[in-house]
Design an enzyme around this catalytic site. Structure first.
Site, short mmCIF file in Angstrom:
data_model
loop_
_atom_site.label_atom_id
_atom_site.label_comp_id
_atom_site.label_asym_id
_atom_site.label_seq_id
_atom_site.Cartn_x
_atom_site.Cartn_y
_atom_site.Cartn_z
N PHE A 140 0.97 -1.11 -0.03
CA PHE A 140 0.00 -0.13 -0.47
C PHE A 140 1.10 1.44 -0.36
O PHE A 140 1.52 1.46 -1.17
CB PHE A 140 -1.22 -0.32 1.60
CG PHE A 140 -1.51 1.15 1.75
CD1 PHE A 140 -2.14 2.07 1.07
CD2 PHE A 140 -1.45 1.39 2.79
CE1 PHE A 140 -2.73 3.02 1.10
CE2 PHE A 140 -1.98 3.01 3.72
CZ PHE A 140 -2.58 3.80 2.53
N ASP A 153 10.33 -6.87 -2.91
CA ASP A 153 8.84 -7.50 -3.08
C ASP A 153 8.51 -9.21 -3.17
O ASP A 153 9.69 -9.18 -3.69
CB ASP A 153 7.32 -6.49 -3.52
CG ASP A 153 6.56 -6.41 -2.11
OD1 ASP A 153 5.65 -7.55 -1.75
OD2 ASP A 153 5.83 -5.61 -2.29
N THR A 169 1.67 -9.15 0.91
CA THR A 169 0.83 -8.36 1.06
C THR A 169 0.62 -7.55 -0.32
O THR A 169 -0.18 -7.13 0.04
CB THR A 169 0.05 -8.07 2.15
OG1 THR A 169 1.34 -6.98 2.81
CG2 THR A 169 0.11 -8.92 3.70
N GLY A 170 1.89 -7.57 -0.87
CA GLY A 170 1.85 -6.65 -1.91
C GLY A 170 1.13 -6.79 -3.09
O GLY A 170 1.01 -8.65 -3.43
N ASP A 193 13.01 -11.90 -0.77
CA ASP A 193 12.04 -11.62 0.49
C ASP A 193 13.36 -11.51 1.04
O ASP A 193 14.24 -11.91 1.14
CB ASP A 193 12.03 -13.47 1.08
CG ASP A 193 11.03 -12.99 2.31
OD1 ASP A 193 11.64 -13.10 3.55
OD2 ASP A 193 9.92 -13.90 2.45
N THR A 230 10.66 -11.11 9.55
CA THR A 230 11.08 -9.77 8.65
C THR A 230 11.17 -8.87 8.72
O THR A 230 12.10 -7.75 8.60
CB THR A 230 9.42 -9.35 8.01
OG1 THR A 230 9.42 -10.97 7.32
CG2 THR A 230 9.26 -8.67 6.91
N LYS A 244 25.27 -0.68 4.47
CA LYS A 244 26.68 -0.57 5.18
C LYS A 244 27.54 -0.18 4.15
O LYS A 244 28.48 -0.06 3.59
CB LYS A 244 26.91 -1.51 6.37
CG LYS A 244 27.92 -1.46 7.21
CD LYS A 244 27.93 -2.32 8.22
CE LYS A 244 29.73 -3.12 8.06
NZ LYS A 244 29.50 -4.44 8.77
N TYR A 265 5.01 -7.85 16.00
CA TYR A 265 5.46 -6.53 15.16
C TYR A 265 5.69 -5.64 16.08
O TYR A 265 6.37 -5.31 15.50
CB TYR A 265 3.17 -6.72 14.60
CG TYR A 265 3.76 -5.14 14.04
CD1 TYR A 265 3.74 -5.11 12.52
CD2 TYR A 265 3.11 -3.61 14.18
CE1 TYR A 265 3.69 -4.12 11.60
CE2 TYR A 265 2.90 -2.84 13.36
CZ TYR A 265 3.07 -2.80 12.38
OH TYR A 265 3.37 -1.96 11.21
N LYS A 292 8.94 -4.14 15.08
CA LYS A 292 9.97 -3.56 14.84
C LYS A 292 10.74 -2.20 16.16
O LYS A 292 11.32 -1.32 15.68
CB LYS A 292 8.15 -2.22 15.04
CG LYS A 292 7.50 -2.88 13.65
CD LYS A 292 8.19 -1.76 12.25
CE LYS A 292 7.51 -2.29 11.12
NZ LYS A 292 7.71 -1.88 10.40
P1 NAD Z 1 1.73 -3.57 2.97
O1 NAD Z 1 0.95 -5.03 3.59
O2 NAD Z 1 0.36 -3.12 2.33
O3 NAD Z 1 2.85 -3.49 2.59
C1 NAD Z 1 3.81 -4.57 3.16
C2 NAD Z 1 5.35 -4.62 2.12
O4 NAD Z 1 5.97 -5.86 2.25
C3 NAD Z 1 3.91 -5.74 1.24
O5 NAD Z 1 3.95 -5.16 -0.56
C4 NAD Z 1 4.88 -6.93 1.43
O6 NAD Z 1 4.49 -8.22 0.78
C5 NAD Z 1 5.34 -7.00 1.72
N1 NAD Z 1 6.98 -7.35 2.41
C6 NAD Z 1 6.15 -7.96 3.54
N2 NAD Z 1 7.37 -8.79 4.29
C7 NAD Z 1 8.00 -9.09 2.97
C8 NAD Z 1 8.91 -9.87 3.37
N3 NAD Z 1 9.48 -10.94 3.78
N4 NAD Z 1 9.43 -8.97 1.93
C9 NAD Z 1 9.95 -8.70 1.19
N5 NAD Z 1 8.65 -7.93 1.21
C10 NAD Z 1 8.03 -8.13 2.31
O7 NAD Z 1 1.41 -2.29 4.12
P2 NAD Z 1 1.41 -1.25 4.56
O8 NAD Z 1 0.66 0.17 4.84
O9 NAD Z 1 2.73 -0.55 2.94
O10 NAD Z 1 2.72 -0.66 5.59
C11 NAD Z 1 4.60 0.00 4.74
C12 NAD Z 1 5.56 -0.22 6.20
O11 NAD Z 1 4.44 0.69 6.86
C13 NAD Z 1 5.02 -1.45 6.93
O12 NAD Z 1 6.95 -1.41 6.91
C14 NAD Z 1 3.91 -1.08 7.77
O13 NAD Z 1 4.99 -1.93 9.36
C15 NAD Z 1 4.84 0.52 8.21
N6 NAD Z 1 3.72 1.27 8.66
C16 NAD Z 1 2.35 0.85 8.62
C17 NAD Z 1 1.60 2.03 8.58
C18 NAD Z 1 -0.02 1.78 8.13
O14 NAD Z 1 -1.01 2.31 8.37
N7 NAD Z 1 0.09 1.67 6.67
C19 NAD Z 1 1.85 2.16 9.88
C20 NAD Z 1 2.69 2.12 10.81
C21 NAD Z 1 3.54 1.21 9.92
#
Ligand code: NAD
Ligand code: UDP
Length: 311
Positions: free
Chosen positions: A11, A31, A35-36, A56, A90, A103, A143, A147
């Protein structure tokens, strides 16, 4: 700049890729498509400065880049709790690998942290000096603690190896390209309202969140990456707080839906109050959100309306 966006098909990541290309960067979107979605980046695939790597982050990778936006991690509670051990991997192994990459090639890395590092906060609104109130063994811990360790790794790679880090703490962000069934409150409410299904309010709906529209978040993240003065952490979010019940009522009003509100049990460890203190972002980045919830919801509703019609 050659810029790597991990989680670039997600997203936030897909909006970020779009913005970085528009700003003239070469973008590598990495990616594992957990969830992408390919549809999120399909319109970028023919861009001459855009590449996609299916990978990954748990596995090491070497790419020659100048900047890393490290966003790979599922963000919705439903998705990050589906395989909690994988979520920890992750966050921990993935962040080690990306910091190791930064680095080696001397890239600046911006880490997407979260308001969840404050847990169920006892300080309100949450400022960056607050250390948080996190359950280390609950269902959200994979999570939240993941984080928190990721932030620790950023600061240790910075202190120990001089890695040029930036850390942002993102508060609830919403907009087009959230996935319809990912369980987050905005997508859940909008989709159900459009389908005439009941909106499920967990608990009594008095818990609060502050909702940031995606364009504002992307602006804040790119400003944080671009500046040379502060490594963070810096909160990025909308400081206007709503109860979940207020959100439900606003969604019903804007969609013109007659869906009923129904109560469901509150999930364990669901934070009671959340609102960012964005003083730092205002001072350091001259940033604050410009899109009000009503306006952002209208755009999000239009997106899901179109999506549901074409589906
Ligand atoms: P999302 O789930 O839409 O996007 C996460 C992306 O990471 C997806 O495309 C998924 O396929 C990819 N991914 C997951 N695990 C992976 C791995 N092991 N290797 C490679 N790719 C991987 O979520 P989002 O809302 O777009 O969030 C993106 C980032 O922002 C995340 O790190 C999340 O923790 C952070 N974040 C988002 C929000 C929010 O409200 N949307 C709030 C706080 C933090
Ligand atoms: N929530 C809700 N109904 C839903 C989905 C979520 O009432 O269909 C509530 C949830 O309990 C939480 C808030 O909305 O209090 C935000 O949930 P979300 O999963 O979007 O984000 P987070 O809890 O991670 O901030």
């Amino acid at each position: 700049m050659r810029t790597l966006v991990t989680g670039g098909a997600g997203f936030i990541g897909s909006h970020l890729c779009e913005r970085l290309l528009a700003d003239g960067n070469e973008v590598i979107c990495l990616d594992n498509f957990y969830t992408g979605r390919r549809t999120h980046i399909r319109h970028l695939l023919d861009h001459r400065d855009f590449e996609v790597v299916r990978h990954d982050v748990i596995q090491p990778i070497l790419l020659e880049v100048d900047r890393v936006f490290h966003f790979a991690c599922p963000a919705s509670p439903v998705h990050y709790q589906y395989n909690p051990v994988k979520t920890v991997k992750t966050n921990v192994m993935g962040t080690i690998n990306m910091l190791g990459l930064a680095k080696r090639v001397k890239a600046r890395l911006l880490h997407a942290s979260t308001s969840e590092v404050y847990g169920d906060p006892q300080v309100h609104p949450q400022h960056e000096e607050y250390w948080g109130h996190v359950n280390p063994i609950g269902p959200r811990s994979c999570y939240d603690e993941g984080k928190r360790v990721a932030e620790t790794l950023c600061f240790d790679y910075h202190r120990q190896n001089g890695v040029d880090i930036r850390v942002i703490r993102i508060f609830n962000t919403y907009g087009p390209r959230m996935i319809a069934d990912d369980g987050r409150v905005v997508s859940n409410f909008v989709v159900r309202a459009l389908q005439g299904e009941p909106l499920e309010v967990y608990g009594d709906g008095s818990q609060t969140r502050a909702f940031c529209y995606i364009d504002d978040l992307v602006e804040g993240a790119t400003r944080m990456m671009a500046q040379d003065d502060a490594i963070g952490p810096v909160n990025l979010g909308n400081p206007v707080e709503f109860t979940i019940r207020q959100l439900a009522e606003l969604v019903l009003e804007l969609t013109g839906s007659s869906s009923p509100l129904v109560s469901r049990p509150l999930p364990p460890d669901d934070p009671v109050r959340r609102r960012p203190d964005i003083t730092k972002a205002r001072q350091l980045l001259d940033w604050e959100p410009t899109v009000q919830l009503e306006q952002g919801l209208e755009r999000t509703i239009a997106y899901f309306d179109e999506l549901l019609r074409t589906a």
